[in-house]
Design a protein around this motif. Structure first.
Motif, PDB file in Angstrom:
ATOM      1  N   ALA A 102       0.827  -1.203   0.000  1.00 44.23           N
ATOM      2  CA  ALA A 102       0.000   0.000   0.000  1.00 44.23           C
ATOM      3  C   ALA A 102       0.859   1.249   0.000  1.00 44.23           C
ATOM      4  CB  ALA A 102      -0.938   0.013   1.200  1.00 44.23           C
ATOM      5  N   ASP A 103       0.336   2.305  -0.620  1.00 41.91           N
ATOM      6  CA  ASP A 103       0.906   3.648  -0.572  1.00 41.91           C
ATOM      7  C   ASP A 103       0.124   4.447   0.463  1.00 41.91           C
ATOM      8  OD1 ASP A 103       2.493   2.850  -2.657  1.00 41.91           O
ATOM      9  OD2 ASP A 103       1.294   3.837  -4.200  1.00 41.91           O
ATOM     10  N   HIS A 104       0.833   5.216   1.285  1.00 38.52           N
ATOM     11  CA  HIS A 104       0.190   5.983   2.341  1.00 38.52           C
ATOM     12  C   HIS A 104       0.491   7.467   2.160  1.00 38.52           C
ATOM     13  CE1 HIS A 104      -0.770   2.269   4.501  1.00 38.52           C
ATOM     14  NE2 HIS A 104       0.423   1.859   4.123  1.00 38.52           N
ATOM     15  N   ALA A 105      -0.554   8.262   2.191  1.00 37.38           N
ATOM     16  CA  ALA A 105      -0.426   9.695   1.939  1.00 37.38           C
ATOM     17  C   ALA A 105      -0.364  10.474   3.245  1.00 37.38           C
ATOM     18  CB  ALA A 105      -1.610  10.179   1.098  1.00 37.38           C
ATOM     19  N   PRO A 106       0.211  11.678   3.222  1.00 37.66           N
ATOM     20  CA  PRO A 106       0.259  12.517   4.421  1.00 37.66           C
ATOM     21  C   PRO A 106      -1.132  12.715   5.016  1.00 37.66           C
ATOM     22  CG  PRO A 106       1.617  13.451   2.683  1.00 37.66           C
ATOM     23  CD  PRO A 106       0.892  12.303   2.069  1.00 37.66           C
ATOM     24  N   GLY A 107      -1.179  12.757   6.350  1.00 38.08           N
ATOM     25  CA  GLY A 107      -2.442  12.942   7.041  1.00 38.08           C
ATOM     26  C   GLY A 107      -3.160  11.656   7.378  1.00 38.08           C
ATOM     27  N   GLY A 108      -2.665  10.528   6.858  1.00 32.47           N
ATOM     28  CA  GLY A 108      -3.324   9.256   7.090  1.00 32.47           C
ATOM     29  C   GLY A 108      -2.677   8.451   8.197  1.00 32.47           C
ATOM     30  N   LEU A 109      -3.264   7.300   8.458  1.00 35.68           N
ATOM     31  CA  LEU A 109      -2.777   6.361   9.462  1.00 35.68           C
ATOM     32  C   LEU A 109      -2.567   5.001   8.814  1.00 35.68           C
ATOM     33  CD1 LEU A 109      -5.492   7.260  12.077  1.00 35.68           C
ATOM     34  CD2 LEU A 109      -3.082   7.299  12.710  1.00 35.68           C
ATOM     35  N   TYR A 110      -1.683   4.209   9.387  1.00 36.58           N
ATOM     36  CA  TYR A 110      -1.641   2.795   9.036  1.00 36.58           C
ATOM     37  C   TYR A 110      -1.272   1.984  10.270  1.00 36.58           C
ATOM     38  CZ  TYR A 110       3.483   3.326   8.475  1.00 36.58           C
ATOM     39  OH  TYR A 110       4.818   3.587   8.670  1.00 36.58           O
ATOM     40  N   MET A 111      -1.613   0.691  10.222  1.00 36.46           N
ATOM     41  CA  MET A 111      -1.478  -0.198  11.379  1.00 36.46           C
ATOM     42  C   MET A 111      -0.632  -1.406  11.006  1.00 36.46           C
ATOM     43  SD  MET A 111      -4.596  -2.047  13.475  1.00 36.46           S
ATOM     44  CE  MET A 111      -5.376  -0.445  13.725  1.00 36.46           C
ATOM     45  N   LEU A 112       0.273  -1.809  11.914  1.00 34.65           N
ATOM     46  CA  LEU A 112       1.129  -2.967  11.718  1.00 34.65           C
ATOM     47  C   LEU A 112       1.057  -3.863  12.950  1.00 34.65           C
ATOM     48  CD1 LEU A 112       4.331  -1.103  10.404  1.00 34.65           C
ATOM     49  CD2 LEU A 112       2.464  -2.034   9.023  1.00 34.65           C
ATOM     50  N   ASP A 113       1.398  -5.129  12.749  1.00 36.28           N
ATOM     51  CA  ASP A 113       1.422  -6.113  13.838  1.00 36.28           C
ATOM     52  C   ASP A 113       2.854  -6.616  13.974  1.00 36.28           C
ATOM     53  OD1 ASP A 113       1.251  -8.399  15.454  1.00 36.28           O
ATOM     54  OD2 ASP A 113      -0.728  -8.929  14.716  1.00 36.28           O
ATOM     55  N   SER A 114       3.430  -6.493  15.171  1.00 37.20           N
ATOM     56  CA  SER A 114       4.832  -6.885  15.365  1.00 37.20           C
ATOM     57  C   SER A 114       5.058  -8.377  15.177  1.00 37.20           C
ATOM     58  CB  SER A 114       5.317  -6.469  16.760  1.00 37.20           C
ATOM     59  OG  SER A 114       4.674  -7.248  17.762  1.00 37.20           O
ATOM     60  N   THR A 149      -6.457  -8.607  10.599  1.00 40.61           N
ATOM     61  CA  THR A 149      -5.990  -8.787   9.223  1.00 40.61           C
ATOM     62  C   THR A 149      -6.616  -7.831   8.217  1.00 40.61           C
ATOM     63  OG1 THR A 149      -5.512 -11.114   9.660  1.00 40.61           O
ATOM     64  CG2 THR A 149      -5.723 -10.460   7.351  1.00 40.61           C
ATOM     65  N   PRO A 150      -7.943  -7.567   8.244  1.00 41.03           N
ATOM     66  CA  PRO A 150      -8.508  -6.664   7.229  1.00 41.03           C
ATOM     67  C   PRO A 150      -7.968  -5.239   7.286  1.00 41.03           C
ATOM     68  CG  PRO A 150     -10.235  -7.961   8.268  1.00 41.03           C
ATOM     69  CD  PRO A 150      -8.993  -8.157   9.092  1.00 41.03           C
ATOM     70  N   LEU A 151      -7.335  -4.852   8.406  1.00 37.19           N
ATOM     71  CA  LEU A 151      -6.860  -3.475   8.568  1.00 37.19           C
ATOM     72  C   LEU A 151      -5.355  -3.329   8.377  1.00 37.19           C
ATOM     73  CD1 LEU A 151      -8.856  -2.407  11.770  1.00 37.19           C
ATOM     74  CD2 LEU A 151      -9.622  -2.507   9.390  1.00 37.19           C
ATOM     75  N   LEU A 152      -4.609  -4.414   8.572  1.00 35.07           N
ATOM     76  CA  LEU A 152      -3.155  -4.306   8.618  1.00 35.07           C
ATOM     77  C   LEU A 152      -2.580  -3.854   7.274  1.00 35.07           C
ATOM     78  CD1 LEU A 152      -2.301  -7.512  10.679  1.00 35.07           C
ATOM     79  CD2 LEU A 152      -2.370  -5.136  11.484  1.00 35.07           C
ATOM     80  N   GLY A 153      -1.719  -2.851   7.351  1.00 38.12           N
ATOM     81  CA  GLY A 153      -1.026  -2.366   6.173  1.00 38.12           C
ATOM     82  C   GLY A 153      -1.847  -1.489   5.262  1.00 38.12           C
ATOM     83  N   ARG A 154      -3.133  -1.350   5.513  1.00 40.05           N
ATOM     84  CA  ARG A 154      -4.004  -0.580   4.614  1.00 40.05           C
ATOM     85  C   ARG A 154      -4.114   0.874   5.084  1.00 40.05           C
ATOM     86  NH1 ARG A 154      -6.502  -4.089   1.277  1.00 40.05           N
ATOM     87  NH2 ARG A 154      -6.592  -6.281   1.932  1.00 40.05           N
ATOM     88  N   PRO A 155      -4.306   1.812   4.154  1.00 45.69           N
ATOM     89  CA  PRO A 155      -4.489   3.212   4.558  1.00 45.69           C
ATOM     90  C   PRO A 155      -5.744   3.377   5.407  1.00 45.69           C
ATOM     91  CG  PRO A 155      -3.991   3.044   2.207  1.00 45.69           C
ATOM     92  CD  PRO A 155      -4.261   1.649   2.686  1.00 45.69           C
ATOM     93  N   LEU A 156      -5.628   4.094   6.498  1.00 44.39           N
ATOM     94  CA  LEU A 156      -6.745   4.412   7.376  1.00 44.39           C
ATOM     95  C   LEU A 156      -6.868   5.928   7.470  1.00 44.39           C
ATOM     96  CD1 LEU A 156      -5.921   1.898  10.271  1.00 44.39           C
ATOM     97  CD2 LEU A 156      -7.523   1.537   8.380  1.00 44.39           C
ATOM     98  N   SER A 157      -8.069   6.415   7.505  1.00 43.22           N
ATOM     99  CA  SER A 157      -8.268   7.866   7.522  1.00 43.22           C
ATOM    100  C   SER A 157      -7.882   8.472   8.862  1.00 43.22           C
ATOM    101  CB  SER A 157      -9.735   8.198   7.222  1.00 43.22           C
ATOM    102  OG  SER A 157      -9.952   9.600   7.352  1.00 43.22           O
ATOM    103  N   GLY A 158      -7.170   9.584   8.800  1.00 46.22           N
ATOM    104  CA  GLY A 158      -6.874  10.358   9.992  1.00 46.22           C
ATOM    105  C   GLY A 158      -7.679  11.633  10.047  1.00 46.22           C
ATOM    106  N   ARG A 159      -8.727  11.720   9.185  1.00 39.76           N
ATOM    107  CA  ARG A 159      -9.490  12.961   9.073  1.00 39.76           C
ATOM    108  C   ARG A 159     -10.976  12.793   9.405  1.00 39.76           C
ATOM    109  NH1 ARG A 159      -5.715  13.281   4.773  1.00 39.76           N
ATOM    110  NH2 ARG A 159      -4.404  15.155   4.918  1.00 39.76           N
ATOM    111  N   SER A 160     -11.389  11.582   9.721  1.00 40.14           N
ATOM    112  CA  SER A 160     -12.799  11.378  10.042  1.00 40.14           C
ATOM    113  C   SER A 160     -12.930  10.267  11.084  1.00 40.14           C
ATOM    114  CB  SER A 160     -13.600  11.007   8.782  1.00 40.14           C
ATOM    115  OG  SER A 160     -13.139   9.781   8.239  1.00 40.14           O
ATOM    116  N   GLY A 161     -14.051  10.285  11.804  1.00 37.26           N
ATOM    117  CA  GLY A 161     -14.348   9.241  12.758  1.00 37.26           C
ATOM    118  C   GLY A 161     -13.299   9.099  13.848  1.00 37.26           C
TER     119      GLY A 161
END
Length: 361
Positions: A102-114, A149-161
């Motif tokens: 995934a590509d992640h843009a400024p202002g966003g979030l992403y999640m990883l699992d160690s 798993t459905p969230l890991l590595g994917r762009p998450l919004s940092g601007r809503s919710g």
């Protein structure tokens, strides 16, 4: 004021800075390999703010790559959920994690699992500015059968919710830790854990209620965006696209059933369109036809010329000349673009027999 531990590469000799930053990251997050992404000398300023079992760490760094291997996971796994909040001034980041690129843009979030392999990279020359977060997985409610798993590595919004709430909370700690007392740390840890749990629950619920056709449509958009970014690579083909998105060829072809073009056809059509736009560029010193061909992923100028003529009714040189003389596209081009699009899609830009076979599927 909240406790802080400051790490700055300026405190180390130049030759020791990469190793010092690797050791710091391994203590902050988990054992991980670190390397500069380009020739630029590595520079880092990190502030680690411990909040009970959780950690918040604002940081600004030069471009680097980070890799956590399966061997490192076997050696040590703190079982942490990591999040990164990218500041508006941050350069884009690329992650490969849990089977997702995934590509992640400024202002966003992403999640990883160690507990899973991690690859994170920034582009050479970019600055990376943001806030890292480590939360023990055990401190979070069980996310259900699918896990994270459905969230890991994917762009998450940092601007809503919940993403916006979490971003505001992290920014307030990063910008002004002096506004909190040392005794506030346990309460802040509870707030942080609740916000991360809320984000996970909201995102998983949204994923579960997304219709399959919507997920397929989003995946097609991801595939098309990847193709557009990778057109210059002559090796790009259905097999490479499928592997990049962790799909089988059968799954990839099924995804594009009902579309006007197959995946191979879409690649070829996009290459020809990129070349056409380049040839229509009115720059005083435009790139040569061979350069246009190479930048569009063609390995042979002669083959490019034949494919271009078949698609647009004129050679690349003739097309460029006509465009410069009239300031418009050559006559008949628009009709040919519409009427002959299936023909253009069937053209083999790489010259490979395997691509021709795929195009016929």
């Amino acid at each position: 004021m909240l406790d802080q531990v400051v790490f700055c590469t300026d405190d180390y000799p130049v030759e020791d800075r990469v190793e010092a930053w690797r050791d710091c990251m391994s203590r902050t997050m988990a054992p991980i390999q670190v390397a500069p992404a380009g020739p630029e000398e590595i520079r880092v300023l990190q502030r680690v703010v411990p909040l009970g079992g959780a950690t918040v760490w604002p940081a600004e760094t030069t471009s680097c790559t980070y890799r956590r291997s399966r061997k490192q996971i076997r050696q040590a796994d703190p079982e942490l959920v990591h999040l990164t909040l990218m500041a508006p001034s941050c350069g884009p980041l690329l992650t490969r994690h849990a089977g997702v690129d995934a590509d992640h843009a400024p202002g966003g979030l992403y999640m990883l699992d160690s507990s899973l392999p991690i690859d994170v990279a920034s582009r050479p020359g970019d600055r990376v500015v943001g806030v890292g977060v480590e939360v023990p997985r055990a401190a979070l409610p069980s996310p259900g059968r699918s896990g994270l798993t459905p969230l890991l590595g994917r762009p998450l919004s940092g601007r809503s919710g919940f993403g916006a709430l979490l971003a505001h909370f992290l920014t307030s700690i990063a910008d002004d830790p002096s506004s909190y007392r040392h005794s506030d740390a346990p309460r802040l840890a509870t707030v942080l854990t609740d916000l991360v749990a809320g984000l996970i629950a909201a995102e998983l619920d949204a994923h579960a209620h997304t219709p399959p056709e919507t997920r397929d449509r989003n995946l097609r958009l991801e595939v098309r965006a990847y193709i557009e970014r990778t057109l210059h690579d002559p090796r790009l083909g259905p097999a490479e696209v499928a592997a990049h998105h962790h799909l089988s060829l059968r799954q990839l072809h099924r995804l594009f059933e009902g579309e006007d073009l197959t995946v191979a056809g879409h690649i070829r059509h996009s290459r020809l369109e990129r070349a056409r736009r380049a040839l229509a560029d009115a720059a005083p010193q435009p790139p040569s036809v061979s350069t246009v061909a190479a930048r569009s992923g063609f390995t042979s100028t002669a083959h490019f010329s034949r494919a271009f003529r078949a698609a647009f009714g004129s050679s690349p040189t003739e097309y460029r000349r006509a465009f410069r003389e009239r300031g418009t596209e050559p006559a008949g081009r628009q009709a040919r673009d519409g009427a002959d699009r299936p023909r253009a899609a069937a053209l083999d830009t790489s010259g490979a027999a395997s691509d021709r076979a795929v195009a016929r599927r």
